[in-house]
Design an enzyme around this catalytic site. Structure first.
Site, PDB file in Angstrom:
ATOM      1  N   ARG A   1       0.839  -1.206   0.000  1.00  0.00           N
ATOM      2  CA  ARG A   1       0.000   0.000   0.000  1.00  0.00           C
ATOM      3  C   ARG A   1       0.874   1.257   0.000  1.00  0.00           C
ATOM      4  O   ARG A   1       0.558   2.247  -0.656  1.00  0.00           O
ATOM      5  CB  ARG A   1      -0.923  -0.002   1.229  1.00  0.00           C
ATOM      6  CG  ARG A   1      -1.952   1.128   1.188  1.00  0.00           C
ATOM      7  CD  ARG A   1      -2.771   1.237   2.448  1.00  0.00           C
ATOM      8  NE  ARG A   1      -3.351  -0.006   2.901  1.00  0.00           N
ATOM      9  CZ  ARG A   1      -4.420  -0.589   2.353  1.00  0.00           C
ATOM     10  NH1 ARG A   1      -4.999  -0.049   1.324  1.00  0.00           N
ATOM     11  NH2 ARG A   1      -4.896  -1.717   2.842  1.00  0.00           N
TER      12      ARG A   1
ATOM     13  N   HIS B   1     -19.572   9.273   0.318  1.00  0.00           N
ATOM     14  CA  HIS B   1     -20.028   7.951   0.739  1.00  0.00           C
ATOM     15  C   HIS B   1     -21.561   7.921   0.686  1.00  0.00           C
ATOM     16  O   HIS B   1     -22.212   8.870   1.142  1.00  0.00           O
ATOM     17  CB  HIS B   1     -19.539   7.670   2.167  1.00  0.00           C
ATOM     18  CG  HIS B   1     -19.896   6.301   2.632  1.00  0.00           C
ATOM     19  ND1 HIS B   1     -19.203   5.177   2.223  1.00  0.00           N
ATOM     20  CD2 HIS B   1     -20.900   5.861   3.434  1.00  0.00           C
ATOM     21  CE1 HIS B   1     -19.762   4.103   2.775  1.00  0.00           C
ATOM     22  NE2 HIS B   1     -20.774   4.492   3.511  1.00  0.00           N
TER      23      HIS B   1
HETATM   24  C1  GRF Z   1     -20.886   6.478  -5.318  1.00  0.00           C
HETATM   25  O1  GRF Z   1     -22.090   5.943  -4.841  1.00  0.00           O
HETATM   26  C2  GRF Z   1     -20.026   6.954  -4.184  1.00  0.00           C
HETATM   27  O2  GRF Z   1     -20.746   7.438  -3.106  1.00  0.00           O
HETATM   28  C3  GRF Z   1     -19.315   5.690  -3.775  1.00  0.00           C
HETATM   29  O3  GRF Z   1     -19.059   5.009  -4.986  1.00  0.00           O
HETATM   30  C4  GRF Z   1     -20.010   5.407  -5.960  1.00  0.00           C
HETATM   31  C5  GRF Z   1     -19.227   5.932  -7.118  1.00  0.00           C
HETATM   32  O4  GRF Z   1     -20.047   6.243  -8.222  1.00  0.00           O
HETATM   33  N1  GRF Z   1     -18.134   5.994  -3.007  1.00  0.00           N
HETATM   34  P1  GRF Z   1     -19.438   7.012  -9.449  1.00  0.00           P
HETATM   35  O5  GRF Z   1     -18.206   6.222  -9.916  1.00  0.00           O
HETATM   36  O6  GRF Z   1     -19.084   8.401  -9.017  1.00  0.00           O
HETATM   37  O7  GRF Z   1     -20.515   6.984 -10.501  1.00  0.00           O
END
Ligand code: GRF
Length: 222
Positions: free
Chosen positions: A72, A116
């Site tokens: 990482r 999130h």
């Molecule tokens: C979204 O729902 C975000 O909240 C989560 O992953 C998803 C990504 O969607 N972390 P996108 O790639 O922006 O369409």
């Protein structure tokens, strides 16, 4: 900070897939509602749909594949190198599916945002919408927060709530939340780039004179 100064702030967006939040950020900048420049989009997957969105918008797009690194720390160091080379001020994780370690977090202290799909601290981690449905909550939503070493636990910048309906599936709930994600992520980025805030304990605190954005005043969406 003047609009001109804000527009000079350099953003990196890190993705792993679809990139609809990236698109919302691109669109907000194009519409003049977010004063920033996307200096680079970085994906850890070469097949991420978001890379094409970046290129279509004339934004530099890079792949840093985590499988090419044996730790990482080494992966994070490669990310830091890409971002520093582009003189990035703020990093936005937008569906970026790798955990960041201390190497990245120390390189960009209080300068990494994540979105999130739940009202944190409820339902951190993967499949937040499924977790919310299975728990039976009546309200869920989206959260933009600063990234700290603990998963999905950093100071909250902005949240938006959506109702959970009796007949929701993971997909219908995710779609309703996504509408709010696309609204609040550019706003939260603008708030953070605009300055006038501090972190007190685990709280993101706007200076007394700073007006809350319209998102934080809105009632539960539909
Ligand atoms: C979204 O729902 C975000 O909240 C989560 O992953 C998803 C990504 O969607 N972390 P996108 O790639 O922006 O369409």
């Amino acid at each position: 900070m003047s609009d001109q100064e804000a527009a000079g702030r350099r953003l990196a967006v890190l993705i792993s897939g679809r990139g609809s939040n990236l698109q919302a950020i691109i669109d907000a900048i194009a519409a003049g509602s977010l004063g920033a420049t996307i200096a680079v989009v970085v994906s850890n997957r070469a097949d991420a749909q978001g890379l094409a969105r970046a290129r279509a918008a004339g934004i530099k797009a890079r792949v840093v594949d985590h499988r090419d690194y044996d730790s990482r720390e080494a992966f994070d160091a490669a990310l830091v190198e890409q971002l520093r080379a582009r003189h990035v001020d703020l990093v936005s994780l937008a569906g970026f599916m790798r955990l960041l370690g201390p190497v990245m977090i120390r390189a960009f202290p209080n300068a990494i945002l994540n979105i999130h799909p739940s009202l944190l601290p409820a339902f951190p981690g993967l499949e937040a919408q499924r977790q919310a449905l299975e728990h039976g909550v009546k309200v869920s939503g989206a959260t933009v927060h600063l990234v700290t070493p603990e998963l999905d636990a950093g100071p909250i910048v902005l949240q938006a709530a959506v109702p959970v309906r009796e007949d929701d599936t993971v997909d219908t709930l995710a779609a309703r939340i996504l509408v709010q994600e696309h609204r609040i992520y550019p706003q939260a980025i603008g708030d953070v780039l605009g300055g006038g805030w501090s972190v007190e304990g685990r709280r993101f605190v706007r200076a007394a004179t700073a007006e809350p954005t319209s998102a934080s005043r809105l009632p539960v969406g539909s």
